[in-house]
Design a protein around this motif. Structure first.
Motif, PDB file in Angstrom:
ATOM      1  N   CYS A   1       0.967  -1.189  -0.153  1.00  0.00           N
ATOM      2  CA  CYS A   1      -0.040   0.034   0.155  1.00  0.00           C
ATOM      3  C   CYS A   1       0.667   1.260  -0.023  1.00  0.00           C
ATOM      4  O   CYS A   1       0.478   2.144  -0.613  1.00  0.00           O
ATOM      5  N   PHE A   2       1.946   1.171   0.895  1.00  0.00           N
ATOM      6  CA  PHE A   2       2.758   2.467   0.862  1.00  0.00           C
ATOM      7  C   PHE A   2       3.524   2.509  -0.377  1.00  0.00           C
ATOM      8  O   PHE A   2       3.753   3.650  -0.860  1.00  0.00           O
ATOM      9  N   ARG A   3       4.314   1.347  -0.936  1.00  0.00           N
ATOM     10  CA  ARG A   3       4.829   1.350  -2.108  1.00  0.00           C
ATOM     11  C   ARG A   3       3.674   1.913  -3.400  1.00  0.00           C
ATOM     12  O   ARG A   3       4.377   2.867  -4.069  1.00  0.00           O
ATOM     13  N   GLY A   4       2.775   1.471  -3.209  1.00  0.00           N
ATOM     14  CA  GLY A   4       1.729   1.919  -4.618  1.00  0.00           C
ATOM     15  C   GLY A   4       1.451   3.494  -4.355  1.00  0.00           C
ATOM     16  O   GLY A   4       1.143   3.923  -5.337  1.00  0.00           O
ATOM     17  N   LYS A   5       1.349   3.832  -3.145  1.00  0.00           N
ATOM     18  CA  LYS A   5       1.144   5.396  -3.023  1.00  0.00           C
ATOM     19  C   LYS A   5       2.219   6.005  -3.374  1.00  0.00           C
ATOM     20  O   LYS A   5       2.161   7.145  -4.203  1.00  0.00           O
ATOM     21  N   THR A   6       3.449   5.782  -3.366  1.00  0.00           N
ATOM     22  CA  THR A   6       4.778   6.390  -4.131  1.00  0.00           C
ATOM     23  C   THR A   6       4.858   6.310  -5.299  1.00  0.00           C
ATOM     24  O   THR A   6       5.213   7.267  -6.276  1.00  0.00           O
ATOM     25  N   LEU A   7       4.627   5.012  -5.800  1.00  0.00           N
ATOM     26  CA  LEU A   7       4.376   4.968  -7.510  1.00  0.00           C
ATOM     27  C   LEU A   7       3.488   5.670  -8.321  1.00  0.00           C
ATOM     28  O   LEU A   7       3.545   6.397  -9.174  1.00  0.00           O
ATOM     29  N   LEU A   8       2.189   5.936  -7.469  1.00  0.00           N
ATOM     30  CA  LEU A   8       1.161   6.796  -8.195  1.00  0.00           C
ATOM     31  C   LEU A   8       1.743   8.465  -8.173  1.00  0.00           C
ATOM     32  O   LEU A   8       1.277   8.936  -9.010  1.00  0.00           O
ATOM     33  N   ARG A   9       2.341   8.475  -7.053  1.00  0.00           N
ATOM     34  CA  ARG A   9       2.906  10.009  -7.077  1.00  0.00           C
ATOM     35  C   ARG A   9       4.044  10.294  -8.120  1.00  0.00           C
ATOM     36  O   ARG A   9       3.934  11.392  -8.656  1.00  0.00           O
ATOM     37  N   LEU A  10       4.688   9.358  -8.157  1.00  0.00           N
ATOM     38  CA  LEU A  10       5.786   9.541  -9.386  1.00  0.00           C
ATOM     39  C   LEU A  10       5.195   9.501 -10.591  1.00  0.00           C
ATOM     40  O   LEU A  10       5.642  10.268 -11.582  1.00  0.00           O
ATOM     41  N   LEU A  11       4.207   8.605 -10.853  1.00  0.00           N
ATOM     42  CA  LEU A  11       3.653   8.652 -12.274  1.00  0.00           C
ATOM     43  C   LEU A  11       2.727   9.795 -12.496  1.00  0.00           C
ATOM     44  O   LEU A  11       2.571  10.192 -13.661  1.00  0.00           O
ATOM     45  N   SER A  12       2.167  10.451 -11.486  1.00  0.00           N
ATOM     46  CA  SER A  12       0.976  11.432 -11.586  1.00  0.00           C
ATOM     47  C   SER A  12       2.009  12.919 -11.875  1.00  0.00           C
ATOM     48  O   SER A  12       1.353  13.720 -12.052  1.00  0.00           O
ATOM     49  N   GLY A  13       3.346  12.752 -11.311  1.00  0.00           N
ATOM     50  CA  GLY A  13       4.121  13.914 -11.468  1.00  0.00           C
ATOM     51  C   GLY A  13       4.421  14.641 -10.209  1.00  0.00           C
ATOM     52  O   GLY A  13       5.001  15.861 -10.151  1.00  0.00           O
ATOM     53  N   VAL A  14       3.569  14.314  -9.329  1.00  0.00           N
ATOM     54  CA  VAL A  14       3.971  15.063  -7.848  1.00  0.00           C
ATOM     55  C   VAL A  14       5.200  15.149  -7.285  1.00  0.00           C
ATOM     56  O   VAL A  14       5.813  15.951  -6.821  1.00  0.00           O
ATOM     57  N   GLN A  15       5.981  14.038  -7.558  1.00  0.00           N
ATOM     58  CA  GLN A  15       7.247  13.526  -6.892  1.00  0.00           C
ATOM     59  C   GLN A  15       8.289  13.556  -8.228  1.00  0.00           C
ATOM     60  O   GLN A  15       9.531  13.150  -7.856  1.00  0.00           O
ATOM     61  N   ALA A  16       7.872  13.660  -9.371  1.00  0.00           N
ATOM     62  CA  ALA A  16       8.969  13.204 -10.505  1.00  0.00           C
ATOM     63  C   ALA A  16       9.824  14.227 -10.760  1.00  0.00           C
ATOM     64  O   ALA A  16       9.261  15.447 -10.763  1.00  0.00           O
ATOM     65  N   ASP A  17      10.840  13.961 -10.806  1.00  0.00           N
ATOM     66  CA  ASP A  17      11.935  14.844 -11.343  1.00  0.00           C
ATOM     67  C   ASP A  17      12.132  15.027 -12.957  1.00  0.00           C
ATOM     68  O   ASP A  17      11.388  14.526 -13.594  1.00  0.00           O
ATOM     69  N   ALA A  18      13.099  15.985 -13.338  1.00  0.00           N
ATOM     70  CA  ALA A  18      12.888  16.236 -14.726  1.00  0.00           C
ATOM     71  C   ALA A  18      13.584  15.006 -15.515  1.00  0.00           C
ATOM     72  O   ALA A  18      13.014  14.994 -16.426  1.00  0.00           O
ATOM     73  N   SER A  19      14.465  14.198 -14.985  1.00  0.00           N
ATOM     74  CA  SER A  19      14.938  13.109 -15.733  1.00  0.00           C
ATOM     75  C   SER A  19      13.707  11.977 -15.744  1.00  0.00           C
ATOM     76  O   SER A  19      13.806  11.319 -16.906  1.00  0.00           O
ATOM     77  N   LEU A  20      12.872  11.840 -14.627  1.00  0.00           N
ATOM     78  CA  LEU A  20      11.836  10.912 -14.996  1.00  0.00           C
ATOM     79  C   LEU A  20      10.740  11.524 -15.916  1.00  0.00           C
ATOM     80  O   LEU A  20      10.388  10.525 -16.601  1.00  0.00           O
ATOM     81  N   ARG A  21      10.600  12.809 -15.915  1.00  0.00           N
ATOM     82  CA  ARG A  21       9.620  13.345 -17.096  1.00  0.00           C
ATOM     83  C   ARG A  21       9.921  13.133 -18.475  1.00  0.00           C
ATOM     84  O   ARG A  21       9.294  12.988 -19.456  1.00  0.00           O
ATOM     85  N   ASP A  22      11.363  12.893 -18.560  1.00  0.00           N
ATOM     86  CA  ASP A  22      12.100  13.050 -20.022  1.00  0.00           C
ATOM     87  C   ASP A  22      12.350  11.559 -20.479  1.00  0.00           C
ATOM     88  O   ASP A  22      12.739  11.587 -21.369  1.00  0.00           O
ATOM     89  N   ASP A  23      12.225  10.449 -19.573  1.00  0.00           N
ATOM     90  CA  ASP A  23      12.420   9.425 -19.865  1.00  0.00           C
ATOM     91  C   ASP A  23      11.430   8.265 -19.940  1.00  0.00           C
ATOM     92  O   ASP A  23      10.812   7.771 -18.779  1.00  0.00           O
TER      93      ASP A  23
END
Length: 328
Positions: free
Chosen positions: A193-215
């Motif tokens: 549940c905690f890992r899924g919350k982190t993945l959703l935040r990364l995929l939604s762009g809340v925690q995504a950095d520039a390298s993740l958005r461009d890759d």
């Protein structure tokens, strides 16, 4: 291998995991499931832990301890569920029954095999019982398993998931298997549940950095992890419901000192006692308190041995089982 002879009692503490391990398709499914859960946890959760943190280290230790307990309990339950784990003696004779009683019980059993009575007349507790299939008198609390085709000592039920019967030899290991599996699944679901919350935040762009958005490759990898995580969570919920339901049922009958196949006999006995006005009646195998009833299966509740599947308490006298003496 030789068998010991002597009075129909048992006071020997023995280790269960001594016989060949039966391998059935369902046993393989459970084994593969353990490997899948462990590999998924490492891939989805543990590789993302930061070193030097006490919390993740404790979680890692607890997770592996629970699944190690589940795996070892499962192995002991499977190895103790075979027909040769605790074989029923072939020439057992109830010590307190006279010859007329033995002849009558044998004749009634053979007659019922040819012409079974109405189901409502079956299930009552009887001190002397004869197996018309195996052609032998049964030990107290022994029952004939139609799947294994033998009389099983202290039988609770036949479990296809362990490829044999839950019986006197492996009842404790089976209960610990349910406990460790439930606890391990609950902890796994908590982590996912905690890992899924982190993945959703990364995929939604809340925690995504520039390298993740461009890759796009990195985003695809995160999406694949999220799909695998959802699959694991669905499996874990199903396991929690199934194992939790079976575990709660087993807990209810263990505290009453009853087995699954004895439930009907227990209900009949309590019903007959109420009809007769016998308020002091107690089930013959009830030891007087739930703590003593549980200890009869799990061992002393104040000892750490209660958590070890390969160490079970001495065979209770109410089974009248004489253990085998093995010579190597």
């Amino acid at each position: 291998i030789t068998q010991s002879t002597g009075p129909q009692s048992s006071t020997v503490n023995s280790t269960v995991c001594v016989c060949a391990m039966p391998v059935t398709p369902l046993v393989v499914v459970v084994g593969v499931g353990f490997v899948f859960m462990l590999a998924s946890a490492w891939l989805l959760v543990f590789v993302h832990f930061q070193s030097g943190s006490v919390g993740p280290a404790a979680l890692l230790l607890a997770y592996h301890a629970l699944w190690l307990g589940a795996t070892s309990s499962f192995v002991c339950a499977v190895r103790g569920g075979g027909a040769d784990a605790m074989p029923h003696p072939q020439h057992y004779t109830p010590p307190d029954a006279d010859s007329d009683t033995l002849t009558r019980v044998r004749a009634e059993a053979m007659r019922e095999r040819l012409s079974p009575p109405h189901p409502s007349l079956l299930g009552r507790h009887a001190p002397v019982r004869y197996c018309a299939t195996c052609r032998q008198f049964k030990l107290p609390r022994a029952h004939h398993c139609r799947t294994c085709k033998v009389c099983v000592v202290g039988m609770d039920h036949h479990c296809p998931w362990i490829g044999g019967c839950v019986q006197l030899a492996n009842h404790k290991a089976f209960l610990l298997f349910l406990f460790y599996t439930f606890a391990g699944s609950f902890l796994s679901l908590f982590m996912y549940c905690f890992r899924g919350k982190t993945l959703l935040r990364l995929l939604s762009g809340v925690q995504a950095d520039a390298s993740l958005r461009d890759d796009p490759h990195a985003r695809g990898l995160l999406a694949a992890q999220l799909v695998l995580l959802v699959v694991n969570m669905v499996i874990l919920v199903a396991v929690l419901v199934g194992v939790g339901g079976l575990g709660s049922f087993q807990a209810r009958i263990v505290v009453r000192r009853v087995t699954t196949v004895e439930r009907k006999a227990h209900r009949w006995a309590m019903h007959d006692a109420r009809v007769a006005g016998n308020s002091d009646y107690r089930w013959p195998y009830d030891r007087g308190s739930w703590q003593k009833n549980v200890a009869a299966v799990m061992g002393p509740l104040t000892s750490l041995d209660v958590l070890l599947p390969h160490r079970r308490p001495p065979d209770p006298p109410d089974t009248a089982y004489v253990p085998q003496v093995q010579h190597v």
